[in-house]
Scaffold this active site. Sequence first.
Site, PDB file in Angstrom:
ATOM      1  CG  ASN A   1      -3.047  -2.846   7.293  1.00  0.00           C
ATOM      2  OD1 ASN A   1      -3.007  -2.311   6.178  1.00  0.00           O
ATOM      3  ND2 ASN A   1      -4.031  -3.638   7.668  1.00  0.00           N
TER       4      ASN A   1
ATOM      5  CD  GLU B   1      -8.329  -9.120  -3.653  1.00  0.00           C
ATOM      6  OE1 GLU B   1      -9.143  -8.819  -2.770  1.00  0.00           O
ATOM      7  OE2 GLU B   1      -7.194  -9.588  -3.402  1.00  0.00           O
TER       8      GLU B   1
ATOM      9  CE1 TYR C   1      -8.858  -3.634   1.099  1.00  0.00           C
ATOM     10  CE2 TYR C   1      -8.214  -1.441   0.381  1.00  0.00           C
ATOM     11  CZ  TYR C   1      -7.903  -2.644   0.990  1.00  0.00           C
ATOM     12  OH  TYR C   1      -6.642  -2.868   1.494  1.00  0.00           O
TER      13      TYR C   1
ATOM     14  CE  LYS D   1      -3.554  -2.508   2.629  1.00  0.00           C
ATOM     15  NZ  LYS D   1      -4.370  -2.516   3.872  1.00  0.00           N
TER      16      LYS D   1
ATOM     17  CG  HIS E   1      -4.751  -6.407  -0.312  1.00  0.00           C
ATOM     18  ND1 HIS E   1      -5.938  -6.628   0.351  1.00  0.00           N
ATOM     19  CD2 HIS E   1      -4.802  -7.164  -1.433  1.00  0.00           C
ATOM     20  CE1 HIS E   1      -6.674  -7.466  -0.370  1.00  0.00           C
ATOM     21  NE2 HIS E   1      -6.014  -7.809  -1.458  1.00  0.00           N
TER      22      HIS E   1
HETATM   23  P1  ATP Z   1      -6.311  -6.342   3.387  1.00  0.00           P
HETATM   24  O1  ATP Z   1      -7.627  -6.631   2.686  1.00  0.00           O
HETATM   25  O2  ATP Z   1      -5.840  -4.933   3.174  1.00  0.00           O
HETATM   26  O3  ATP Z   1      -5.280  -7.382   3.105  1.00  0.00           O
HETATM   27  P2  ATP Z   1      -7.276  -7.597   5.752  1.00  0.00           P
HETATM   28  O4  ATP Z   1      -7.830  -8.624   4.816  1.00  0.00           O
HETATM   29  O5  ATP Z   1      -6.328  -8.051   6.816  1.00  0.00           O
HETATM   30  O6  ATP Z   1      -6.547  -6.438   4.956  1.00  0.00           O
HETATM   31  P3  ATP Z   1      -9.888  -6.362   5.825  1.00  0.00           P
HETATM   32  O7  ATP Z   1     -10.918  -6.674   6.821  1.00  0.00           O
HETATM   33  O8  ATP Z   1     -10.035  -6.875   4.428  1.00  0.00           O
HETATM   34  O9  ATP Z   1      -8.471  -6.811   6.446  1.00  0.00           O
HETATM   35  O10 ATP Z   1      -9.737  -4.787   5.791  1.00  0.00           O
HETATM   36  C1  ATP Z   1      -9.130  -4.135   4.709  1.00  0.00           C
HETATM   37  C2  ATP Z   1      -8.313  -2.985   5.209  1.00  0.00           C
HETATM   38  O11 ATP Z   1      -9.164  -2.019   5.806  1.00  0.00           O
HETATM   39  C3  ATP Z   1      -7.313  -3.328   6.301  1.00  0.00           C
HETATM   40  O12 ATP Z   1      -6.094  -3.816   5.806  1.00  0.00           O
HETATM   41  C4  ATP Z   1      -7.119  -1.993   6.980  1.00  0.00           C
HETATM   42  O13 ATP Z   1      -6.167  -1.191   6.282  1.00  0.00           O
HETATM   43  C5  ATP Z   1      -8.478  -1.359   6.837  1.00  0.00           C
HETATM   44  N1  ATP Z   1      -9.230  -1.523   8.081  1.00  0.00           N
HETATM   45  C6  ATP Z   1      -9.753  -2.659   8.558  1.00  0.00           C
HETATM   46  N2  ATP Z   1     -10.370  -2.450   9.744  1.00  0.00           N
HETATM   47  C7  ATP Z   1     -10.208  -1.133  10.003  1.00  0.00           C
HETATM   48  C8  ATP Z   1     -10.617  -0.275  11.065  1.00  0.00           C
HETATM   49  N3  ATP Z   1     -11.293  -0.738  12.101  1.00  0.00           N
HETATM   50  N4  ATP Z   1     -10.260   1.039  10.981  1.00  0.00           N
HETATM   51  C9  ATP Z   1      -9.566   1.508   9.931  1.00  0.00           C
HETATM   52  N5  ATP Z   1      -9.161   0.765   8.900  1.00  0.00           N
HETATM   53  C10 ATP Z   1      -9.479  -0.535   8.932  1.00  0.00           C
HETATM   54 MG    MG Z   2      -8.997  -8.121   3.168  1.00  0.00          MG
END
Ligand code: ATP
Ligand code: MG
Length: 137
Positions: free
Chosen positions: A112, A126, A49, A9, A115
């Site tokens: 974080n 994706e 997303y 990211k 992805h």
């Molecule tokens: P990614 O899809 O980015 O790999 P993930 O699968 O671990 O992450 P998801 O639940 O898909 O988690 O959430 C996508 C992204 O949304 C997270 O990586 C994070 O950057 C953001 N996100 C998730 N929860 C929160 C939250 N509570 N507050 C802010 N941002 C969040």
């Molecule tokens: Mg995810």
Amino acid sequence: MERTFIAIKPDGVQRGLISEIVSRFERKGYKLVAIKLVVPSKDFAQKHYHDLKERPFFNGLCDFLSSGPVLAMVWEGEGVIKYGRKLIGATDPQKSEPGTIRGDLAVVVGRNIIHGSDGPETAKDEIALWFKPSELV
Ligand code: ATP
Ligand code: MG
């Protein structure tokens, strides 16, 4: 062979973590089959997303993903979808184990750094969203 979509990211790219992250996948033994640097539009980020569109952080998340260069990649290998998520660590870096990418390199959930696709269907979708078939080697 199994493939997954992995993206560094904008925060990970800006912090200079590309080589650190790519090397963890390489050293594990996975094969890089596509890679490119792109600045996604907000519309594109919303497509990526789309599963999270009802969540309160969706708008901020899409603004963030489209705020700068993202390193989009496809990695291939046995079990790469699940094990790639293991290398990445838990969504919230406060809960990611040390030794994982987020555990070692990130602090807050909104930044974080990486992805990874969460299952075979999302991996397929994706990869098709981010890459043309001709970009996969
Ligand atoms: P990614 O899809 O980015 O790999 P993930 O699968 O671990 O992450 P998801 O639940 O898909 O988690 O959430 C996508 C992204 O949304 C997270 O990586 C994070 O950057 C953001 N996100 C998730 N929860 C929160 C939250 N509570 N507050 C802010 N941002 C969040
Ligand atoms: Mg995810």
